[in-house]
Structure formats: C-alpha cells, structure tokens
Design a protein around this motif. Structure first.
Motif, PDB file in Angstrom:
ATOM      1  N   VAL A  90       0.819  -1.603  -0.144  1.00  0.00           N
ATOM      2  CA  VAL A  90      -0.589  -0.126   0.031  1.00  0.00           C
ATOM      3  C   VAL A  90       0.984   1.493   0.156  1.00  0.00           C
ATOM      4  CG1 VAL A  90      -1.713   1.522   0.922  1.00  0.00           C
ATOM      5  CG2 VAL A  90      -2.283  -0.643   1.180  1.00  0.00           C
ATOM      6  N   GLY A  91       1.908   1.100   0.338  1.00  0.00           N
ATOM      7  CA  GLY A  91       3.002   2.441   0.533  1.00  0.00           C
ATOM      8  C   GLY A  91       3.295   2.633   0.066  1.00  0.00           C
ATOM      9  N   SER A  92       3.755   1.033  -1.222  1.00  0.00           N
ATOM     10  CA  SER A  92       4.577   1.749  -2.883  1.00  0.00           C
ATOM     11  C   SER A  92       3.738   3.078  -3.465  1.00  0.00           C
ATOM     12  CB  SER A  92       4.880   0.624  -3.719  1.00  0.00           C
ATOM     13  OG  SER A  92       5.365   0.730  -4.587  1.00  0.00           O
ATOM     14  N   PRO A  93       5.069   3.960  -4.522  1.00  0.00           N
ATOM     15  CA  PRO A  93       4.098   4.874  -5.367  1.00  0.00           C
ATOM     16  C   PRO A  93       3.696   4.212  -6.383  1.00  0.00           C
ATOM     17  CG  PRO A  93       6.686   4.725  -4.586  1.00  0.00           C
ATOM     18  CD  PRO A  93       6.216   3.835  -3.805  1.00  0.00           C
ATOM     19  N   ASP A  94       4.082   2.936  -7.031  1.00  0.00           N
ATOM     20  CA  ASP A  94       4.004   2.852  -8.079  1.00  0.00           C
ATOM     21  C   ASP A  94       1.892   2.126  -8.063  1.00  0.00           C
ATOM     22  OD1 ASP A  94       6.129   3.063  -9.172  1.00  0.00           O
ATOM     23  OD2 ASP A  94       7.288   1.014  -8.482  1.00  0.00           O
ATOM     24  N   VAL A  95       1.905   1.572  -6.945  1.00  0.00           N
ATOM     25  CA  VAL A  95       0.310   1.368  -6.872  1.00  0.00           C
ATOM     26  C   VAL A  95      -0.154   2.035  -5.883  1.00  0.00           C
ATOM     27  CG1 VAL A  95      -0.385  -0.863  -5.971  1.00  0.00           C
ATOM     28  CG2 VAL A  95       2.064  -1.191  -6.471  1.00  0.00           C
ATOM     29  N   ARG A  96      -1.027   2.642  -6.498  1.00  0.00           N
ATOM     30  CA  ARG A  96      -2.126   3.357  -6.463  1.00  0.00           C
ATOM     31  C   ARG A  96      -3.342   2.570  -5.909  1.00  0.00           C
ATOM     32  NH1 ARG A  96       0.686   6.416  -2.510  1.00  0.00           N
ATOM     33  NH2 ARG A  96       2.562   7.724  -4.248  1.00  0.00           N
ATOM     34  N   GLY A  97      -4.542   3.160  -5.353  1.00  0.00           N
ATOM     35  CA  GLY A  97      -5.458   2.782  -5.035  1.00  0.00           C
ATOM     36  C   GLY A  97      -6.230   0.881  -4.845  1.00  0.00           C
ATOM     37  N   ILE A  98      -4.765   0.496  -3.750  1.00  0.00           N
ATOM     38  CA  ILE A  98      -5.278  -0.980  -3.566  1.00  0.00           C
ATOM     39  C   ILE A  98      -5.268  -1.063  -2.292  1.00  0.00           C
ATOM     40  CG2 ILE A  98      -2.887  -0.678  -2.548  1.00  0.00           C
ATOM     41  CD1 ILE A  98      -2.727  -3.680  -4.433  1.00  0.00           C
ATOM     42  N   PHE A  99      -6.046   0.319  -2.045  1.00  0.00           N
ATOM     43  CA  PHE A  99      -6.087   0.082  -0.450  1.00  0.00           C
ATOM     44  C   PHE A  99      -7.379  -0.775   0.028  1.00  0.00           C
ATOM     45  CE2 PHE A  99      -8.707   1.650   3.066  1.00  0.00           C
ATOM     46  CZ  PHE A  99      -7.985   0.600   4.436  1.00  0.00           C
ATOM     47  N   GLU A 100      -8.264  -0.372  -1.042  1.00  0.00           N
ATOM     48  CA  GLU A 100      -9.994  -1.168  -0.885  1.00  0.00           C
ATOM     49  C   GLU A 100      -9.444  -2.438  -1.436  1.00  0.00           C
ATOM     50  OE1 GLU A 100     -12.790  -0.148   0.453  1.00  0.00           O
ATOM     51  OE2 GLU A 100     -11.652   1.849   0.238  1.00  0.00           O
ATOM     52  N   PRO A 101      -8.488  -3.199  -2.294  1.00  0.00           N
ATOM     53  CA  PRO A 101      -9.318  -4.616  -2.542  1.00  0.00           C
ATOM     54  C   PRO A 101      -7.993  -4.875  -1.356  1.00  0.00           C
ATOM     55  CG  PRO A 101      -8.207  -3.174  -4.437  1.00  0.00           C
ATOM     56  CD  PRO A 101      -8.775  -2.406  -3.117  1.00  0.00           C
ATOM     57  N   ALA A 102      -7.200  -4.498  -1.285  1.00  0.00           N
ATOM     58  CA  ALA A 102      -6.703  -4.997  -0.002  1.00  0.00           C
ATOM     59  C   ALA A 102      -7.485  -5.206   1.460  1.00  0.00           C
ATOM     60  CB  ALA A 102      -5.542  -4.338   0.794  1.00  0.00           C
TER      61      ALA A 102
END
Length: 193
Positions: A90-102
């Motif tokens: 979730v903290g990676s700058p390359d991956v955004r918007g992954i919080f909800e799927p997590a």
C-alpha cells in the motif's frame, strides 16, 4: 366333618390373605404418597446442550482453552504477516488505489484460515464431544477472524496517507467473522464424518 374343617381353614386363610393384600395396597398407597417417585428423564445424547451453563462449561475445559489459544495465535501471526505485506504494498508509490482491494482480501481470506483452523480443531479435539468441538471451532475462528482483521488493518493503514476509520469496515469485518465461523465449523464436520 373334615370337609367342613377344610372349608373353614380355606376360608380363614383366604380371608387373612385378602386382608394382608388389602393392607399392603393401603401401605403402598400411603408410601407412594409419602415417597415421591423419581422423575426419570430420557437419557440425552452426549452432543446435546441443555443450558447456557453447559456452554460455559465447554469454554472452561482446558482442552478448549488450549485450542482457542492455538487458533487465535494462528490468526494473529497470519494477520501480522498479511499486515506487513500490505504495509509494503500500500505504501509503494507505484501502486495506488490498492487499499480497498487489500481490505476486501482481508475479509475474504478469513474463511480460508477458518477452514484450516477448523480442520486443526477437529483433529486435536477428536476425542471430545461434538458440541465441544463445534463450539470451540466456531468461537475460535470467529474471534480469530476479528483479531486477524484488526491486526492486518492496523498495519496496512499505518502506511496510508489519508486517515482511515475502522468504523467504515466494522460491518464487513463482522460478516467475515460469521462466514469464518461457519467455514471453521463446516471443516470440523468433515473431520467427524
């Protein structure tokens, strides 16, 4: 005259026997009034639970407590591992918007752990009554799911820029706990058949 003596003796013997029987029946009647007939309950099957006290007794047994601790430890360790992995992703700058799927993954991953924990519970408590095994599996997997979700949620949200409220995810967490308890209990059923 011997027949008369015989008749007289028979009559007196019959009368005394009759009076003894009448006396016994009178005594029996008075004894049954004095002594209560015990209430015979049908024998219950060992997996029936008659009261909430019995449920409380299940959770006081050492084997139950030990198994619940084991299952909670399994869920805690898994929640910690998933939380650390989620924190990194979730903290990676390359991956955004992954919080909800997590978060969705956390809810869906609980029943998988519930099956594993249910199989373990069914195996460890195989010699115990079914009511104890099912109650242990349901309680430990539901509580384990809540623990798993909270630990992973705290770790994942620690690396999210915007503040996240747990209250928004409380209902899915509870529903996931119910599903996890059902999966854990179903897994126990497979070990007992």
């Amino acid at each position: 005259m011997p027949t008369n003596e015989f008749d007289t003796n028979n009559r007196s013997n019959a009368q005394s026997a009759s009076s003894e029987l009448d006396g016994e029946s009178d005594n029996r009647g008075s004894q049954s009034e004095k002594t209560a007939i015990p209430d015979v309950q049908p024998q219950r099957h060992h997996d029936e639970i008659r009261s909430y006290d019995e449920i409380g007794e299940i959770f006081k047994k050492e084997s139950t407590v030990r198994q619940i601790k084991s299952v909670l430890a399994l869920f805690f360790v898994t929640g910690f591992g998933v939380g650390i992995a989620g924190y990194a992703v979730v903290g990676s700058p390359d991956v955004r918007g992954i919080f909800e799927p997590a978060i969705i993954t956390l809810v869906l991953f609980g029943p998988v752990l519930g099956v594993i924990a249910g199989l373990q519970t069914g195996s460890v408590l195989s010699g115990e009554p079914p009511s104890q095994v099912y109650a242990t599996a349901a309680a430990s997997t539901a509580g384990g799911h809540l623990l798993f979700f909270i630990v992973a949620f705290i770790l994942i949200t620690a690396n999210v820029a915007a503040p996240v409220s747990f209250s928004n995810y409380f209902v899915p967490c509870l529903i996931g706990a119910i599903g996890t308890a059902a999966a854990g209990s179903a897994a126990v059923y497979t070990t007992r058949t």
